[in-house]
Design a protein around this motif. Structure first.
Motif, PDB file in Angstrom:
ATOM      1  N   UNK A  71       0.832  -1.227   0.000  1.00 45.43           N
ATOM      2  CA  UNK A  71       0.000   0.000   0.000  1.00 45.43           C
ATOM      3  C   UNK A  71       0.855   1.261   0.000  1.00 45.43           C
ATOM      4  N   UNK A  72       2.071   1.183  -0.585  1.00 45.08           N
ATOM      5  CA  UNK A  72       2.921   2.386  -0.664  1.00 45.08           C
ATOM      6  C   UNK A  72       2.664   3.115  -1.984  1.00 45.08           C
ATOM      7  N   UNK A  73       3.127   4.352  -2.041  1.00 47.50           N
ATOM      8  CA  UNK A  73       2.870   5.187  -3.209  1.00 47.50           C
ATOM      9  C   UNK A  73       3.708   4.706  -4.413  1.00 47.50           C
ATOM     10  N   UNK A  74       3.047   4.515  -5.564  1.00 49.84           N
ATOM     11  CA  UNK A  74       3.788   4.031  -6.741  1.00 49.84           C
ATOM     12  C   UNK A  74       3.940   5.125  -7.807  1.00 49.84           C
ATOM     13  N   UNK A  75       3.473   6.334  -7.488  1.00 51.73           N
ATOM     14  CA  UNK A  75       3.430   7.393  -8.521  1.00 51.73           C
ATOM     15  C   UNK A  75       4.786   7.562  -9.209  1.00 51.73           C
TER      16      UNK A  75
END
Ligand code: ASP
Length: 437
Positions: free
Chosen positions: A64-68
């Motif tokens: 659930x970490x940011x993949x942007x």
């Protein structure tokens, strides 16, 4: 018209400049009709392969970490290629679908496969070849094993419809339609599968080296390129750690005896290495190549008259099997036998295995020695040449290397010697100098 199938590895399709080179190669011969593409590889020493970025992105998303940021880097790799090639191709919808797949934690294999999917789409557009999605033509069975016959039938039908096509490497589909990948480097296998279905005269595997080297260049200065090697010899060398082609890539073409030519995208004029069916037609040098690995241990079991004790070997091997481990080699004498195993495996069960063997065969002595390196000297030419083993051993003796184990395959295709890990490079060099220099 005869057909050649070409597979280009990641470094051959890493950026627009490489795409141009690839297009020149493909267009140079009209028989070059089917092309298998890998995902973009490294552009330089510090770069990251797109497949690795896709796996990292998947891990981040599953935590659930940011993949942007990483997802943007992946998109940039493709958009840069498209822009520099000046082709009309908008992948934004495909990118969005992939982004959602990450966020919904869709299959890991699915996201990893998108590396080749996107690259093959770009290459097809650039070459003006048809794009065939591997999902529709490469199949795995319910148990995850590659389904060779179904694939061959369906793929053959597709290839008959399209005279020229690009097919993404590395993946296929399960019976329920989900994507499954081969193991890493699996585009080599796809190339081989396509070559078989196309009844190709040649499978050209384009990479960044001019073929298979006779020895590891990290150990031997400037080793010679192998001109011709048989499928069987290649199996022996790959098993021992020589990499260039995926180990399983031989099986589909072996079926139809299609030769493979390892070629260098940066030096297309180099002949490269031909991998051919087993043959007597091609003159052989005594040895074709040398490869080796360290990290082995031997379990040596001593007992007088063990050769006449019925079932002795079986009971030793059973003791290993019951502990869930496999062995690599099994050299034996009249009163001793040794079992060679990977140290990494053995370490988990050292005590259990010793106890199990003692119980099974009641030996006079049993001991384990580590730090063994194995060197395979491989060559179809050895079958006819007398004195090869003697030359290997005297080369090692002159280099002051003690041989801890010897094993010759019954096919006479290889001689395997075990030496202390500290002697590994000296031993390789001594054998190379004896036969090649
Ligand atoms: N892209 C995949 C990998 O990096 C498959 C391949 O290149 O053959 O392993």
């Amino acid at each position: 018209m005869s057909v050649k199938v070409l597979k280009f590895g990641g470094s051959s399709l890493a950026d627009a400049e490489n795409f141009r080179r690839v297009a020149d190669i493909v267009r140079a011969e009209p028989e070059r009709r089917y092309v298998v593409a890998s995902a973009p590889g490294k552009r330089n020493g510090t770069d990251t392969k797109v497949t690795d970025m896709l796996y990292t992105c998947y891990e981040l998303a599953s935590e659930e970490k940011d993949i942007t940021e990483i997802f943007q880097c992946i998109k940039d790799r493709y958009n840069e290629i498209i822009a520099e090639l000046g082709i009309e191709l908008d992948l934004s919808e495909v990118f969005e679908k992939i982004r959602l797949a990450f966020l919904n934690h869709s299959g890991r294999d699915y996201v990893a496969s998108r590396g080749e999917y996107l690259n093959a789409m770009i290459l097809a557009k650039y070459l003006d070849y048809h794009f065939i999605d591997a999902r529709k033509v490469i199949f795995f069975a319910e148990d995850g094993v590659f389904d060779a016959e179904k694939t061959n039938n369906v793929l053959r039908g597709y290839l008959a419809k399209y005279e020229r096509a690009v097919i993404p490497g590395f993946y296929g589909s399960m019976p329920n339609g989900t994507i499954k990948t081969f193991s890493r480097g699996g585009s080599d296998i796809t190339g081989s599968i396509v070559a078989r279905a196309a009844s190709a005269t040649l499978y050209e595997n384009w990479t960044d080296v001019s073929g298979f080297l006779m020895a590891d260049p990290r150990c031997i200065d400037n080793p010679k390129v192998i001109d011709v090697i048989t499928y069987k010899e290649l199996r022996e060398l790959s098993y021992m750690g020589a990499t260039v082609l995926h180990e399983d890539a031989i099986f589909p073409v072996r079926h139809s005896k299609i030769p493979i030519n390892i070629k260098n995208t940066h030096k297309p004029e180099d002949k490269g290495t031909f991998i051919v069916p087993d043959t007597d037609d091609i003159p052989a040098t005594v040895i074709t190549g040398i490869a080796g690995k360290s990290g082995f241990s031997t379990i040596t079991i001593e007992k007088d008259m063990m050769n006449s004790e019925l079932g002795f070997g079986r009971r030793v091997l059973e003791a290993i099997e019951e502990n869930g481990l496999s062995y690599e080699h099994f050299p034996s004498g009249i009163d001793t036998m040794s079992v060679v195993m990977s140290t990494k495996e053995l370490v988990k069960k050292r005590g259990d295995i010793t106890a199990a063997i003692c119980k099974a065969v009641n030996p006079e002595n049993i001991f384990i020695e580590d730090n063994l390196a194995l060197i395979a000297v491989v060559g179809r030419g050895m079958v006819k040449a007398k004195g090869t083993a003697a030359r290997v051993f005297s080369a090692l003796a002159s280099a002051n290397v003690n041989i801890r184990m010897i094993d010759q395959g019954s096919s006479e295709l290889n001689i395997i010697v075990g030496v202390d890990e500290n002697d590994y490079i000296t031993a390789l060099a001594a054998i190379y100098d004896e036969f090649v220099k």
